[in-house]
Every structure is written in structure tokens, then in C-alpha cells.
Write a protein that holds these residues in place. Structure first.
Motif, mmCIF file in Angstrom:
data_model
loop_
_atom_site.group_PDB
_atom_site.id
_atom_site.type_symbol
_atom_site.label_atom_id
_atom_site.label_comp_id
_atom_site.label_asym_id
_atom_site.label_seq_id
_atom_site.Cartn_x
_atom_site.Cartn_y
_atom_site.Cartn_z
ATOM 1 N N VAL A 21 0.392 -1.373 -0.607
ATOM 2 C CA VAL A 21 0.144 -0.109 -0.319
ATOM 3 C C VAL A 21 0.579 0.991 0.450
ATOM 4 O O VAL A 21 1.360 1.767 0.996
ATOM 5 N N SER A 22 0.273 1.804 -0.468
ATOM 6 C CA SER A 22 1.168 3.632 -0.894
ATOM 7 C C SER A 22 0.352 4.436 -0.940
ATOM 8 O O SER A 22 -1.069 4.910 -1.553
ATOM 9 N N GLY A 36 -8.828 5.587 -4.304
ATOM 10 C CA GLY A 36 -8.230 4.405 -4.785
ATOM 11 C C GLY A 36 -8.154 3.975 -5.798
ATOM 12 O O GLY A 36 -8.791 3.619 -6.692
ATOM 13 N N VAL A 37 -6.412 3.262 -5.921
ATOM 14 C CA VAL A 37 -6.616 2.145 -7.280
ATOM 15 C C VAL A 37 -5.950 0.905 -7.001
ATOM 16 O O VAL A 37 -5.128 1.326 -6.131
ATOM 17 N N VAL A 38 -6.472 0.151 -7.339
ATOM 18 C CA VAL A 38 -6.204 -1.427 -6.910
ATOM 19 C C VAL A 38 -5.338 -1.723 -8.248
ATOM 20 O O VAL A 38 -5.608 -1.339 -9.726
ATOM 21 N N VAL A 39 -4.284 -1.742 -7.988
ATOM 22 C CA VAL A 39 -3.108 -1.723 -9.303
ATOM 23 C C VAL A 39 -2.678 -3.573 -9.222
ATOM 24 O O VAL A 39 -2.751 -3.969 -8.261
ATOM 25 N N ARG A 51 5.447 -2.301 -7.945
ATOM 26 C CA ARG A 51 5.838 -1.235 -5.925
ATOM 27 C C ARG A 51 5.772 0.040 -6.685
ATOM 28 O O ARG A 51 5.103 1.717 -6.223
ATOM 29 N N ASP A 52 6.420 0.366 -7.708
ATOM 30 C CA ASP A 52 7.060 1.905 -8.176
ATOM 31 C C ASP A 52 6.311 2.352 -9.062
ATOM 32 O O ASP A 52 5.466 3.469 -9.120
ATOM 33 N N GLN A 53 4.625 1.472 -9.414
ATOM 34 C CA GLN A 53 3.385 2.081 -10.684
ATOM 35 C C GLN A 53 2.320 2.154 -9.320
ATOM 36 O O GLN A 53 2.338 3.360 -8.933
ATOM 37 N N ALA A 54 2.502 2.129 -8.313
ATOM 38 C CA ALA A 54 2.042 2.124 -6.838
ATOM 39 C C ALA A 54 2.730 2.886 -6.415
ATOM 40 O O ALA A 54 1.395 4.185 -5.738
ATOM 41 N N ASP A 55 4.120 3.976 -6.002
ATOM 42 C CA ASP A 55 4.544 4.779 -5.479
ATOM 43 C C ASP A 55 4.031 5.719 -6.866
ATOM 44 O O ASP A 55 3.900 7.127 -5.791
ATOM 45 N N TRP A 56 4.131 6.028 -7.738
ATOM 46 C CA TRP A 56 3.993 6.593 -8.891
ATOM 47 C C TRP A 56 1.842 7.595 -8.653
ATOM 48 O O TRP A 56 1.880 8.488 -8.708
ATOM 49 N N LEU A 57 1.422 6.889 -8.973
ATOM 50 C CA LEU A 57 -0.129 7.173 -8.400
ATOM 51 C C LEU A 57 -0.501 7.321 -6.914
ATOM 52 O O LEU A 57 -0.869 8.331 -6.646
ATOM 53 N N ALA A 58 0.177 7.406 -6.143
ATOM 54 C CA ALA A 58 0.671 7.609 -4.543
ATOM 55 C C ALA A 58 1.103 9.171 -3.799
ATOM 56 O O ALA A 58 0.085 10.369 -4.187
ATOM 57 N N ALA A 59 2.070 9.546 -5.164
ATOM 58 C CA ALA A 59 2.226 10.859 -5.750
ATOM 59 C C ALA A 59 1.964 11.823 -6.514
ATOM 60 O O ALA A 59 1.735 12.819 -6.154
#
Length: 322
Positions: A21-22, A36-39, A51-59
Motif C-alpha cells: 500500500v502506497s 483509491g486505485v487497485v494495481v 511497487r513503483d507503479q503504486a508509488d507513482w499513483l500515490a505521488a
């Protein structure tokens, strides 16, 4: 950024699955909660790249949850993963199976979080893109990002999959040897179903052009030349810009979910006149704590100052002129 356990499809946390979770950085002007977005990961599993994709969306202002679809199988490393990958791909082909229940469990867990507004979208890459396309037509999702995901074999099955779907933003590579003509098929099906959408094919991009997992594999020469898999920086940056613009319309306040929101041309171009949307990348955290307005999202914004968070890409105008 944390690794947590999501209750399994049966609701039992003791039999749950790991999930990464990011979360966005809380600021004075945007303290949360956030959409929210489920990756949904690719065939490589819950990799550093995913995990980078999740971090990018969180950013960019979304609570991103990446569930490990392989964890319940017990063979998630090395060659032992191959049977698990094959079984999961078969579930995409059938449109049913435990992986769908696991993704739904992740969606429910994400929507129930205090830092989430309860509005949830889905994004998938490769194998995950196939899941995202099928999930778009199922309850609970407000937007879907389909990135070079496998398609049903025939147009009738594709039409059934997208009937009543939430808004869809989809990206494909013109040099993708595995999905030739995929973008045209998806766009035609979404047109027939009357689903708001933004579908684009990048002529010079291959399969997997948004992610970098394939580029770190020892099989890179084989994947590039035979399978047509490689990262493309410019296509990736533009696809991410479109995804954020689309998600801003359909997941943030003012988004209306299925059948609502701005027209696809407005989402992609910025306004009805066709002028490019403004998307200046924020240079430093704290220069502006406000989240980007709908249709003006940069590829990554203020969350990039947070350790481990990815901020890459170009502003929309730069991508268009490259």
C-alpha cells in the motif's frame, strides 16, 4: 508505503494475502482522504517495478494497493512460479477464478480504509491489464486503466465484457507482437457499448512499454527481438499523463463513474478546443501543496519528495512535441 495483509475473499484475515500500500503525502491543502486505485500486477508478480507503479499513483494523490495474486499459491519465486502464472492467465481467459475474488477483496479493503474516499479504480499491466478490462464491466469500479492487456478471443465476448463498464483508459503499443490490432478492437467495443473511454496506440512502442520489469530480466534480448517487449520512455510518460487526467475526472470529486464525466477528447486534449492540457511537473515538494486540477495532472507531483516514491516523465506539451 507499507506491506499489509488484506482479508481473503472469505473475509478471514488469517487467510489473507499480502498487499503493498502506497499513500499520498498529507498536506495542509490536501490532507485526505483520497480516491483509491487497485494495481493488478503483470506476470512477474509483485515486483519492485509494480511497487513503483503504486508509488507513482500515490505521488499523484491516490491510495494505491497492490495485492499479491500469487501468494496463496505458495510457489512465487523462480521457476516454481511458472505453474502459478499459467493458472492465473487461464483465469483471465475464462473470466473467472480465485484471482478475481482476491482482487475484489483488495478493492473492498481499500474502499474501507479511513484514508480512502471509497471511490476505487483499477489499473493493470500486461496480465493485469487483462484483469482490468474484465473488471471494468463488474460492480464496484469507477474507472479502469487497461495497459496492453490480453483480450477475449472474439468480438462478441469482448462486447459482453465491456457491457455496462465503467470509464476505460487504455494504452497499447503499435509494435506489440502479441496484441496486434488490440487498440482498435477495444475502442470499437467501447464505442458499441457507449462507454466513456480514451484508447491510444503508440506506433513505435512494444509490449510492456510503461513498465521496466522486462528490461531488468536476463532474457532482455529474447524479449525485445522475439516477443516484442521493452520500455519506451516517451510513450510511457504520455500514457501516464493520460491515465492521471482520466482518473482525475472519474475518481476524484466531480467524477460520476460509469456513463459520466468529460468526453474522451476533453480528457486527452485538455478542452474541447483541442488545446493541450497544462501539466507542469512540480519541481520541488512544498512549492504547491494543492493537488492538480482534473485534466491538469502531471506525470508525478509533490509526493516525489517522499523516499522511494517515483516521479518520472514529461509534461503533456513536452511529450507531444518530442
Amino acid at each position: 508505503m507499507t506491506t499489509t495483509t488484506v482479508p481473503g475473499p472469505d473475509g478471514d484475515s488469517a487467510t489473507g494475502m499480502p498487499a503493498y500500500v502506497s499513500t499520498p503525502p498529507a498536506t495542509r491543502r490536501d490532507p485526505g482522504p483520497w480516491p483509491g486505485v487497485v494495481v493488478v500486477h503483470d506476470a512477474f508478480g509483485m515486483s519492485d517495478d509494480m511497487r513503483d507503479q503504486a508509488d507513482w499513483l500515490a505521488a499523484a494523490g491516490y491510495v494505491a494497493m497492490l495485492p499479491d495474486l500469487y501468494a496463496k499459491d505458495g510457489r512465487t519465486q523462480g521457476w516454481g512460479r511458472v505453474p502459478c502464472v499459467a493458472r492465473t492467465l487461464q483465469q483471465v481467459s475464462r473470466g473467472e477464478g480465485p484471482a478475481f475474488a482476491r482482487i475484489e477483496a483488495a478493492r473492498a479493503a481499500l474502499a474501507a480504509r479511513e484514508d480512502c474516499t471509497g471511490t476505487v479504480g483499477v489499473i493493470g499491466f500486461c496480465m493485469g491489464g487483462g484483469f482490468a478490462l474484465l473488471l471494468a464491466g463488474r460492480p464496484g469500479w469507477s474507472a479502469a486503466s487497461v495497459n496492453y492487456g490480453m483480450l477475449p478471443d472474439d468480438d462478441a465476448a469482448l462486447d459482453r465484457a465491456v457491457e455496462g463498464a465503467c470509464p476505460v483508459v487504455a494504452s497499447y503499443g503499435g509494435r506489440d507482437k502479441m496484441l496486434a490490432g488490440g487498440a482498435a478492437r477495444v475502442e470499437a467495443a467501447l464505442d458499441r457499448a457507449g462507454v466513456p473511454h480514451d484508447v491510444r496506440e503508440y506506433p513505435d512502442a512494444q509490449h510492456g512499454f510503461i513498465t521496466r520489469t522486462a528490461d531488468t530480466s536476463p532474457l532482455v534480448p529474447l524479449m525485445r527481438r522475439v516477443m516484442g517487449v521493452s520500455h519506451d520512455h516517451e510513450a510511457s510518460a504520455d500514457a501516464r499523463r493520460r491515465i492521471l487526467a482520466f482518473f482525475d475526472v472519474h475518481l476524484r470529486d466531480g467524477g460520476t463513474g460509469a456513463g459520466g464525466g468529460a468526453e474522451p477528447s476533453q480528457v486527452a486534449a485538455g478542452d474541447a478546443s483541442g488545446a493541450p492540457a497544462s501539466a507542469d511537473v512540480v519541481a520541488a515538494a512544498g512549492s504547491d501543496d494543492a493537488p492538480p486540477a482534473a485534466g491538469e495532472a502531471p506525470v508525478g507531483w509533490i509526493g516525489a519528495a517522499r523516499p522511494g516514491t517515483t516521479r518520472v516523465g514529461r509534461a503533456a506539451g513536452d511529450a507531444a512535441s518530442a
